[in-house]
Design a protein around this motif. Sequence first.
Motif, short mmCIF file in Angstrom:
data_model
loop_
_atom_site.label_atom_id
_atom_site.label_comp_id
_atom_site.label_asym_id
_atom_site.label_seq_id
_atom_site.Cartn_x
_atom_site.Cartn_y
_atom_site.Cartn_z
N GLU A 185 7.07 -26.38 18.42
CA GLU A 185 6.48 -27.58 17.83
C GLU A 185 4.97 -27.46 17.76
N ARG A 232 4.16 -25.19 14.97
CA ARG A 232 4.39 -25.85 13.69
C ARG A 232 3.23 -26.81 13.39
N THR A 233 2.77 -27.49 14.44
CA THR A 233 1.70 -28.46 14.24
C THR A 233 0.41 -27.75 13.87
N ASP A 273 0.16 -24.90 12.43
CA ASP A 273 0.39 -24.40 11.09
C ASP A 273 0.09 -25.49 10.06
N SER A 274 0.62 -26.68 10.32
CA SER A 274 0.42 -27.78 9.38
C SER A 274 -1.05 -28.13 9.26
N ASN A 332 -2.76 -25.40 7.30
CA ASN A 332 -2.32 -25.50 5.90
C ASN A 332 -3.05 -26.64 5.23
N LEU A 387 7.51 -24.32 9.49
CA LEU A 387 7.30 -25.76 9.57
C LEU A 387 8.59 -26.54 9.74
N PHE A 388 9.72 -25.86 9.62
CA PHE A 388 10.98 -26.60 9.67
C PHE A 388 11.87 -26.09 10.78
N ALA A 392 6.95 -31.58 7.06
CA ALA A 392 7.01 -30.67 8.20
C ALA A 392 7.47 -31.40 9.46
N VAL A 438 6.57 -31.91 12.67
CA VAL A 438 5.48 -31.68 13.61
C VAL A 438 5.63 -32.60 14.82
#
Lengths: 405, 331
Positions: A250, A253-254, A256-257, A260, B82-83, B162, B164
Amino acid sequence: MDYETQMRSPIERQRGIIDFTLSSLMRRKVKNVGLLCLYALIVFILASAIFFTSSIKKEASLILRGTPEIIVQKMAAGRHDLFPLRDMEAVKNVRGVAAVEGRLWGYYFDDRLGANYTLIVPPAARSSAEPSEARPLFWFNAAALEPGTIVIGEGVARVGKLSKGDSIAFTAYDGSTIDLKVADTLSSKSELVSSDLILIGEEDFRKLFDIGKDYATDITVEVKNPREIPTVASKITRVLPDTRPIVRDEILRTYDSIFNWRGGMMIVILSAAILAFVIFAWDKASGLSAEERQEIGILKAVGWETSDVILMKFWEGAIVSLTAYFAGVILAYVHVFLTGSLIFEPALKGWSVLYPHFSLTPFISAEQLITLFFLTVVPYTIATIVPTWRAAIIDPDAAMRQTGE
Amino acid sequence: MILHPEVIANLLASYAATFMVIYATFYGVQILRRWDIRSGDELQLALERKTYLISTVLTYVFALQLFSIFLYVFTADALCPLFVGAMCAAGTLNVNAFGYPTLLIKILTFMLAGLWLILNHADNQGYDYPLIKKKYSLLAFIVPFMILETILESAYFLGLKADVITSCCGSLFSIEREAGLGFILVSLPERAMAWIFYVSMLCTLTCGIFFYRRGRGGYLYSILSAMMFVVSIISIVSFISPYVYELPTHHCPFCIVMREYHYIGYFLYMLLFTAAVCGIGTGALLPFRGVQSLTPALGIFIRRLAIASTGSYAAFTAIVTCEIASSNLMM
């Protein structure tokens, strides 16, 4: 020439046209150099943004690979609270958990320097069974950390002009002053994570912040089988409903976001510049000089067809585009990876007093280059299609008559 | 919506291509309605000039479509972290119902644009534009697909969100997302599929060479090459990709275009696309062999198409065979 021989030399034909196009471009150097510079500048800015965000993403994912699978924080009234160590047993009993460890860390604001430090009590020496490919977050001389001493990151050392043997005065929770001696500085390979870091002994940490023996800041949970991580995390919330498990993926992912988003935002902001450039390109392509009109007129008079002129214009566009594209990409590479992205650093990295100095590992992929191609060359090409065609359909007599005036 | 440079590039490409096709069709319809080669009218002259514009525009669209298929796939791949549960492009495309349909329709529009260019080239061989009405009818046929593609692609990218960290934690926890429309990557038994692939490839190549030399069996070759395209894609999923990845359980048709596998997928897919477009184009042009202004140019062109298609299929097979032979995987 019969049909067969005509068909046999398409490459020769293209070569002839490219040859002609190049010489005609060289004849109008001044006009084209302006376009080329602007074009390369646009590519350069976009390429810098793309290279920077993707390599910082790469860096973040490499670093996070070495972090624990799950972090469990205690929540009180929706806020992060100290974790009571007695609850660790409950987590240990969850099936699939390999190890549980309490962590002590916090932030300390130094008003002398106006900077925030991250204070961490280094975890006890791990067993040697730990996978070796996981890159440790920081390296330090464990023996150096005795009570009353600290190990500081390079950022701290740089900003506070500190070196081994100096001491820092910390103000404890009750206002008293605690002097801690710098025993060592952290390795500079890891500055991205360790710049504002201070490693401190457990006793000193508890004394400084008045944290009882039975509490930790949060706990880390090691899970052997990565597929079980979500299940273990959900079981922990069931056993301890007032905690919040944070899974490594997580965090990844965060990050990354966020990056991005920053990269995308840059492009959205720059889209105005791209649009301006496209209009400029359109204008350049439609505003044929008298000389160019005459040239096309003569070409058609000596037997060039409309499609040949379009082909010539296509090669002209391709030569300009590719030159600008590669110039922009090379400049951006130098900018991001050799000069540390002087121009974009503040916008893309965020800021703080103890900002780490680091150089990004060069990372370029075909994906980035194609994305860049789509964002720059495609708009340019589309903008020039209609003007190109307009130029190509000029009647020879009209072209020459006009220039005669 | 995920604001990512690659997503922006995708949408830009899609809107640009659709815009160009609509622009071209606008004049295409005029040509369909007003074209009269015998007239010396000003309008006719203007329309004849417009044909150059339209074919230029379509050439660019065709190139753009080809690149955008690949761009689309690796954007999906880049977004997979992201997924929850997405390991590569295959997972990301499944995040909502529009991922796979967009890909399929992208391939379709690419093929149609390729066919249009073939028809256009054939038409240019004659002095009197013999195929002009057919050409612009095909263009009008392509437009709805382009628009549909743009809508689907926008819906796909705008619908992505996403996974998150949320402020509560509340996270994730393997809430398996509802699979979109779902797309079962058919994974047929490897050995059987390999036989089917090699036997049908042999038939296709033989038929192609026969047509090239004797000028007969063109329609058959066209049908075979279209079928071979589908068979090849299924083969990639079924037995070719596991050899490339050296993993008997990994059947993904997308990962082979990635850096880790030396971008081998680009060659394979480009060869396949070339082979299929040229092969289908062969059949599409055959009915016009009799048109007087096109002989003998068209006959030569058709044979060239057939040999280009056959050559691409042969190269595809050669690369695939090399990959299988040099792979460390034994099945």
